[in-house]
Each structure stands twice: as C-alpha cells, then as structure tokens.
Enzyme design. Sequence first.
Site, PDB file in Angstrom:
ATOM      1  N   HIS A  20      41.948  89.238  32.073  1.00  0.00           N
ATOM      2  CA  HIS A  20      41.347  89.955  33.156  1.00  0.00           C
ATOM      3  C   HIS A  20      39.935  90.648  32.633  1.00  0.00           C
ATOM      4  CE1 HIS A  20      44.118  88.689  36.176  1.00  0.00           C
ATOM      5  NE2 HIS A  20      44.898  88.921  35.292  1.00  0.00           N
ATOM      6  N   GLU A  23      55.928  85.174  37.206  1.00  0.00           N
ATOM      7  CA  GLU A  23      55.898  86.280  36.359  1.00  0.00           C
ATOM      8  C   GLU A  23      56.717  87.299  37.048  1.00  0.00           C
ATOM      9  OE1 GLU A  23      52.658  90.007  34.976  1.00  0.00           O
ATOM     10  OE2 GLU A  23      52.143  88.753  36.534  1.00  0.00           O
ATOM     11  N   HIS A  74      43.798  83.280  29.350  1.00  0.00           N
ATOM     12  CA  HIS A  74      44.216  84.527  30.403  1.00  0.00           C
ATOM     13  C   HIS A  74      44.133  85.932  30.060  1.00  0.00           C
ATOM     14  CE1 HIS A  74      47.456  85.127  33.780  1.00  0.00           C
ATOM     15  NE2 HIS A  74      47.199  86.435  33.327  1.00  0.00           N
ATOM     16  N   HIS A 109      48.284  82.538  39.044  1.00  0.00           N
ATOM     17  CA  HIS A 109      49.459  83.216  38.659  1.00  0.00           C
ATOM     18  C   HIS A 109      50.727  82.924  39.393  1.00  0.00           C
ATOM     19  CE1 HIS A 109      46.335  85.535  36.769  1.00  0.00           C
ATOM     20  NE2 HIS A 109      47.096  86.519  36.533  1.00  0.00           N
ATOM     21  N   ASP A 111      46.075  89.150  28.706  1.00  0.00           N
ATOM     22  CA  ASP A 111      46.343  89.562  29.749  1.00  0.00           C
ATOM     23  C   ASP A 111      45.209  90.800  30.163  1.00  0.00           C
ATOM     24  OD1 ASP A 111      47.254  89.537  32.743  1.00  0.00           O
ATOM     25  OD2 ASP A 111      48.878  90.084  32.296  1.00  0.00           O
ATOM     26  N   ASP A 112      45.641  91.815  30.029  1.00  0.00           N
ATOM     27  CA  ASP A 112      45.152  93.338  30.298  1.00  0.00           C
ATOM     28  C   ASP A 112      45.229  93.976  28.966  1.00  0.00           C
ATOM     29  OD1 ASP A 112      44.230  92.831  33.082  1.00  0.00           O
ATOM     30  OD2 ASP A 112      46.452  92.804  33.212  1.00  0.00           O
TER      31      ASP A 112
END
Length: 339
Positions: free
Chosen positions: A20, A200, A18, A197, A278-279
């Site tokens: 991006h 969250e 996961h 997603h 994630d980021d």
Amino acid sequence: MAENKTTTRVSVPKVELHCHIEGAAPPSLVKRLAERDGIDVSRIISPDGKYIWSDFTSFLKAYDLASSVFRTPADYGLLAETYFRMLAAEGAIYGEVFISPDHARAGGLSYQSYVEGIAAGIERAKIDTGIEGRMIAIGVRHFGAGSVERVIKEVLAFQHPMVTGFGLAGDEREGHPANFAKAFRMAKEAGLGLTAHAGEFGGAESVTAALEFLGVSRLGHGVKAIEDKALVRRLVEEGIVLEVCPGSNTALGVYPVLRFHPVNLLRRQGVRITLNSDDPPFFRTTLGKEYSSVAETFGWSFEDQLDVTLTGIEAAFCDEATRQRLRVRLDSAKEKLDA
C-alpha cells in the site's frame, strides 16, 4: 550449482505485488511533512523514529494519521520515488503499489492529481534505477459497494497507463464479496488485472467467496486457504497467485511466529506464491527482509527465491513487453549464479 544456500553473493532479483503506497511511507518522511503543515504525529512516531501501534485497530489509526500528511501531487510523488528507490536498492526490478482514491479524496486531492503525482515519482525512480512500477486502484469494502463502484468509475474516467489493476481492501469481516461483483465486472471489462484481500483475518471461506464472486487471478494474503484442503487444490488447479506477506501476518498476530506461517506449506503443495511487504515500515520489514527471512526459516535456496520472483513476473499486471524485459533481467541473474 555445487552447494545449496539460502543466501548468495549474487543478489536475488525481487518483485513486489502487494504494498500500500501510504503504508510504505517512512516515518522520517511523514514527520518532515507533518512539521511543514503543523500536524502532530508524536503519538504514532516514537523518538527513535518508529511507528507506534499495538493492535490492528491502533495500526489503522496510525496508518490514517500518517497518510493525512500527504496533501499534494508532489507529496505523493516524493513518497513514490522514495519507496521505489528503496525497493531498487534491495534488488527489486518491479513493484506494484495499491493506491487508495478514498485516502486521496480525504486529503482533498482528485483521483487524477493523486495518480499523476505517484506516476511522476515512479518515473523518476525508474530513470535512475531501472525499476518498473505500476499501480492497483483499490476500493475499501467496509465503505460499502457504492464507494467501491465510485472508485472504479474514477479509474475508468481517467485511464492512466500505470494504473493496470483493480482490487478490494479493508475489513474482510464486513461486506460479502457478492456486494462488489458489479465493480469487478466493470474493471474486468476494462482490461484491468483483478485482485482482492481475502484469507488474512477472514477464514478459508473468505478466499472461496472472493474467487466465486470477484473473478480474481490473484489474492492479497490468501493464507487461510490452508485450512481447507479442497480450496488449496482449487488454487493449484486454477493457478491463482497468492500475494503473501509473512512479516505483516506475524506483526498483526495472524500467526505468532514465522515458522508457523503456512507460506512454505502452501508452496510445497503447488500453490503459486509471491513475497511482499504490505506496509513495510509499520511492520518493521522490507521486501528484502521478506525474502531473506523466509529463505532462512524454511531453507529456501537461491533457485527457490528466483522461482518466487518468476511467479511475480508472470502474475504482474503489466504489458507483455515489460514482462519480457523482466524475464530477461531474471535470466541474467541466473546466468551469473551458474557462472
């Protein structure tokens, strides 16, 4: 093993499911490309080279501006190569990245050019480091069902061997999963792995809805499932894998601090979990930091971390030959630990 440690001289092989791709862009790379094209990114990158944002809304704005500097297949190739080399340096043996055709389109790139650029970067990193990589194309739920269906049609019209999954991202508070069921049926019929997603910023009900209408085998985040005991049992019984991103969740205020995060409780109750970034530069984390911080906070042993990686290998959207190679590499690390 004589002692139970959360850290060891033997590096833990890691897997990421996961992340991006645009969100993985180091500020230094964004700044360099921005200067090339005369784009002002001073409001999102501090003088000491950190991303600037204060809440979810400003994070999204910073993310979009940083993404806008990637304008050619070569730019995306450089981004992918940079990130996969960073992953490999932290002991990762496999990584999947979410790709956003909507971001590519906004930058003037066709889906094919976008994918080919990223694939070239992943291949270059693999040649030098041995890391394996795949891509998951995502639709953005708050752009509407038509937009998400357009993404899967692009994926099917240009089928690339590295694009092995389809997912749904965007604002969980907009667009019921039922609206996207057609796109996910198309992806499933094409043999793509499915993730979405949920859980969250949405509650446990968002997790249930994703399971009911999208037919996913994995969930991005999914941690709010902890609020519903019956749902947790369902995740266990159906073997649903959660792509958990603790650093992201704490950075965005989903949980105030890591020790209050439910990742350990979910795992103890039998839910299959993976650790992900994630980021990463936006949240000042890395995949290695996710493993180490969770292990330190919750007392996970080396074997616990290996088990998380094994879950990632088993849940990966890759072919069986690649999966077996990853298992062999994991087994090799276990042998070194036992020696």
